[in-house]
Scaffold this motif. Structure first.
Motif, short mmCIF file in Angstrom:
data_model
loop_
_atom_site.label_atom_id
_atom_site.label_comp_id
_atom_site.label_asym_id
_atom_site.label_seq_id
_atom_site.Cartn_x
_atom_site.Cartn_y
_atom_site.Cartn_z
N TYR B 39 0.85 -1.20 0.00
CA TYR B 39 0.00 0.00 0.00
C TYR B 39 0.89 1.25 0.00
O TYR B 39 2.09 1.15 0.25
CB TYR B 39 -0.91 0.03 1.23
CG TYR B 39 -1.98 -1.01 1.23
CD1 TYR B 39 -2.11 -1.95 2.25
CD2 TYR B 39 -2.90 -1.11 0.17
CE1 TYR B 39 -3.10 -2.92 2.25
CE2 TYR B 39 -3.89 -2.07 0.14
CZ TYR B 39 -3.98 -2.98 1.19
OH TYR B 39 -4.95 -3.95 1.17
N HIS B 40 0.27 2.41 -0.20
CA HIS B 40 1.04 3.66 -0.16
C HIS B 40 1.14 4.11 1.30
O HIS B 40 0.21 3.90 2.09
CB HIS B 40 0.35 4.74 -1.01
CG HIS B 40 1.23 5.92 -1.27
ND1 HIS B 40 1.36 6.96 -0.36
CD2 HIS B 40 2.08 6.19 -2.29
CE1 HIS B 40 2.24 7.84 -0.85
NE2 HIS B 40 2.68 7.39 -2.01
N ARG B 41 2.24 4.77 1.62
CA ARG B 41 2.47 5.24 3.01
C ARG B 41 1.29 6.10 3.50
O ARG B 41 0.84 5.98 4.63
CB ARG B 41 3.77 6.04 3.08
CG ARG B 41 4.07 6.64 4.46
CD ARG B 41 5.27 7.55 4.44
NE ARG B 41 5.10 8.64 3.48
CZ ARG B 41 4.30 9.68 3.66
NH1 ARG B 41 3.54 9.73 4.77
NH2 ARG B 41 4.20 10.64 2.78
N THR B 42 0.78 6.97 2.64
CA THR B 42 -0.29 7.89 3.08
C THR B 42 -1.57 7.10 3.42
O THR B 42 -2.32 7.48 4.31
CB THR B 42 -0.61 8.90 1.98
OG1 THR B 42 -0.88 8.19 0.76
CG2 THR B 42 0.56 9.86 1.75
N TYR B 43 -1.76 5.95 2.73
CA TYR B 43 -2.94 5.14 3.02
C TYR B 43 -2.79 4.50 4.41
O TYR B 43 -3.72 4.52 5.22
CB TYR B 43 -3.12 4.06 1.95
CG TYR B 43 -4.38 3.25 2.09
CD1 TYR B 43 -4.33 1.87 2.29
CD2 TYR B 43 -5.64 3.86 2.03
CE1 TYR B 43 -5.50 1.12 2.42
CE2 TYR B 43 -6.81 3.12 2.16
CZ TYR B 43 -6.72 1.74 2.36
OH TYR B 43 -7.88 1.00 2.51
N ILE B 44 -1.59 3.99 4.70
CA ILE B 44 -1.33 3.42 6.04
C ILE B 44 -1.54 4.50 7.10
O ILE B 44 -2.19 4.28 8.13
CB ILE B 44 0.10 2.85 6.12
CG1 ILE B 44 0.29 1.69 5.12
CG2 ILE B 44 0.43 2.39 7.55
CD1 ILE B 44 -0.59 0.49 5.34
N GLY B 45 -1.05 5.69 6.82
CA GLY B 45 -1.21 6.81 7.77
C GLY B 45 -2.68 7.10 8.04
O GLY B 45 -3.11 7.28 9.18
N SER B 46 -3.50 7.08 6.98
CA SER B 46 -4.93 7.41 7.16
C SER B 46 -5.65 6.29 7.93
O SER B 46 -6.56 6.55 8.73
CB SER B 46 -5.60 7.63 5.80
OG SER B 46 -5.52 6.46 5.01
N ILE B 47 -5.21 5.04 7.74
CA ILE B 47 -5.81 3.93 8.52
C ILE B 47 -5.44 4.11 10.00
O ILE B 47 -6.29 3.95 10.89
CB ILE B 47 -5.32 2.57 8.01
CG1 ILE B 47 -5.80 2.31 6.58
CG2 ILE B 47 -5.80 1.44 8.94
CD1 ILE B 47 -5.20 1.05 5.93
N GLU B 48 -4.17 4.51 10.25
CA GLU B 48 -3.72 4.67 11.64
C GLU B 48 -4.34 5.90 12.31
O GLU B 48 -4.30 6.04 13.53
CB GLU B 48 -2.19 4.74 11.68
CG GLU B 48 -1.54 3.39 11.40
CD GLU B 48 -0.06 3.34 11.75
OE1 GLU B 48 0.52 4.38 12.17
OE2 GLU B 48 0.54 2.26 11.58
N ARG B 49 -4.93 6.80 11.50
CA ARG B 49 -5.67 7.95 12.07
C ARG B 49 -7.16 7.63 12.16
O ARG B 49 -8.00 8.48 12.39
CB ARG B 49 -5.43 9.20 11.22
CG ARG B 49 -4.03 9.79 11.33
CD ARG B 49 -3.93 11.16 10.63
NE ARG B 49 -4.30 11.07 9.22
CZ ARG B 49 -3.44 10.74 8.25
NH1 ARG B 49 -2.17 10.43 8.54
NH2 ARG B 49 -3.82 10.71 6.98
#
Lengths: 79, 79
Positions: B39-49
């Protein structure tokens, strides 16, 4: 079928089996259960046939209607 | 916010917390973890938020990358 795809279908099958087992334990038809959680009977049927890549909010609504924690519906049935 | 909606966001928060904790336990940055699961880093970030109502296939891919069963990511953290 790609490894990732078949794994995801595996999880859909796990949810399908757990959902059906829990629904029958409550003595509810698909129609009665659909009414409890606000979905259409045919949608419940498709989830129980492992045809749906449901989201967390759907998983949460199903778990609430069954009165079980959401992770119960992902429990692997090795029995 | 409707009851069902806030409950689903609650589950998104549970996944967010479990994902971050497990990722950090493996000593991986969001970028490194994103690469592992494709996945893209920003997608992981949005899941973690807790901003994403992810599907079973995404939950499965995250769990595989962390080498934990999918239901581990839905475990409530009452600690």
């Amino acid at each position: 079928m790609g490894n990732q795809k078949s794994a995801a279908v595996g999880l859909q099958r796990t949810v399908a089996e757990n959902l059906k087992e829990r629904r029958l334990r409550l003595g509810l038809s698909q129609e009665e259960f659909a009414e409890v959680c606000g979905y259409h009977r045919t949608y419940i049927g498709s989830i129980e046939r492992a045809e749906r890549n449901i989201t967390l909010s759907t998983l949460d609504a199903l778990a609430r209607a069954l009165n079980v924690p959401p992770n119960e519906l992902l429990r692997e049935n090795n029995g």
